[in-house]
Design a protein around this motif. Structure first.
Motif: not given
Length: 292
Positions: A18, A45, A57, A60, A74, A268
């Motif tokens: 995140p 994530v 989180t 996102v 998650q 990312n």
């Protein structure tokens, strides 16, 4: 292990973290658009240390799911929270339609201990999640042994506890010595662990940063990597080419040994991840722009 598997059978999942700012989240949206073109099985994530990014989180996770139309896992840790708090959070995820969880004990912030009324390790957390709902649960595995483990056998026994508690698969911490991972998988199978073991693949984005991070999580850096990446942090395009070749070679070794699922720690950054996917025969689009 089995022999060569056709590349079309390869599947990947992508890990994201995140961003700290709204601008970063907007940029991540473009990254997700690009990564989704490779057809991943799902995104995941992460949390920050001690669950410090819990709310971001979740933000996102929702954004990635909405934007990509793909499943999103998650990360959920049991550090710094009671069982009741974790159970409420898990129930909230279930009620929101989130069915995938990466269940981790989590890193303890310096000077802190696990809550007495909390889940004390990953196996207990998996058991708790199974009482909440029929989640698809991934857990962590450590080919080079968790830094806090008393022994390699104790570490493997703990992984079996997590699988026996109801985890669907184990995702390995990245390890650049492919033989170390393959030996670990063989040991796990002999120990009665039949669930999928998915190698974690770490593209090298910055070698100096990778060395610092690896020293804290028990991942070793082979000498040949030191030599291969020496001086390349100042030449990012060349570094990306080398990073792609290293990851692709490792993945192809795994495929030859019958391991065809990979969890890529994207940091990312889509370019190297997509180049890896393209080299493995997945439908990744490589663009000349750097907008993402």
């Amino acid at each position: 292990m089995t022999g060569q598997t056709p590349e079309r059978d390869i599947s990947v999942s992508f890990e994201l973290f995140p961003p700290k700012t709204e601008a970063g989240i907007e940029k991540l949206g473009h990254t997700v658009d690009r990564l989704a073109e490779a057809g991943p099985a799902y995104f995941s994530v992460t949390y920050g240390a001690g669950g410090s990014t819990r709310e971001r989180t979740r933000q996102v996770v929702d954004a990635v799911a909405s934007r990509s139309g793909l499943p999103v896992a998650q990360h959920l840790t049991c550090v710094g929270a009671s069982r009741a708090e974790i159970d409420r959070q898990a129930q909230g995820l279930w009620d929101a339609g989130i069915r995938r969880i990466v269940a981790l004990r989590g890193d303890l912030p310096e000077g802190e201990t696990l809550a007495e009324d909390g889940y004390h390790d990953g196996a207990e957390l998996v058991e708790g999640l199974r009482r909440i709902g029929d989640f698809d649960i991934s857990v962590a595995a450590y080919p080079e042994v968790h830094p806090e483990a008393a022994s390699d056998q104790g570490d493997l026994d703990h992984l079996k506890r997590k699988i026996d508690a109801g985890a669907n698969r184990a995702i390995t911490q990245y390890a650049f010595d492919t033989d170390t991972v393959l030996r670990f998988v063989d040991r796990a199978r002999k120990a009665g662990i039949s669930a999928p073991i998915v190698p974690g693949i770490m593209p090298v984005a910055n070698f100096a940063s990778l060395k610092r991070f690896s020293s804290g999580c028990g991942a070793s850096i082979p000498t040949w990597m030191e030599e291969m990446f020496a001086g390349l942090d100042e030449t990012p395009d060349l570094r990306s080419m080398v990073a792609t070749s290293v990851a692709v070679e490792q993945c192809r070794r795994f495929v030859a040994e019958g391991l065809t699922e990979f969890h890529i720690y994207t940091l990312n950054k889509p370019d190297v991840t997509l180049a890896i996917c393209r080299a493995l025969g997945l439908p990744a689009t490589i663009r000349a722009d750097r907008a993402a």
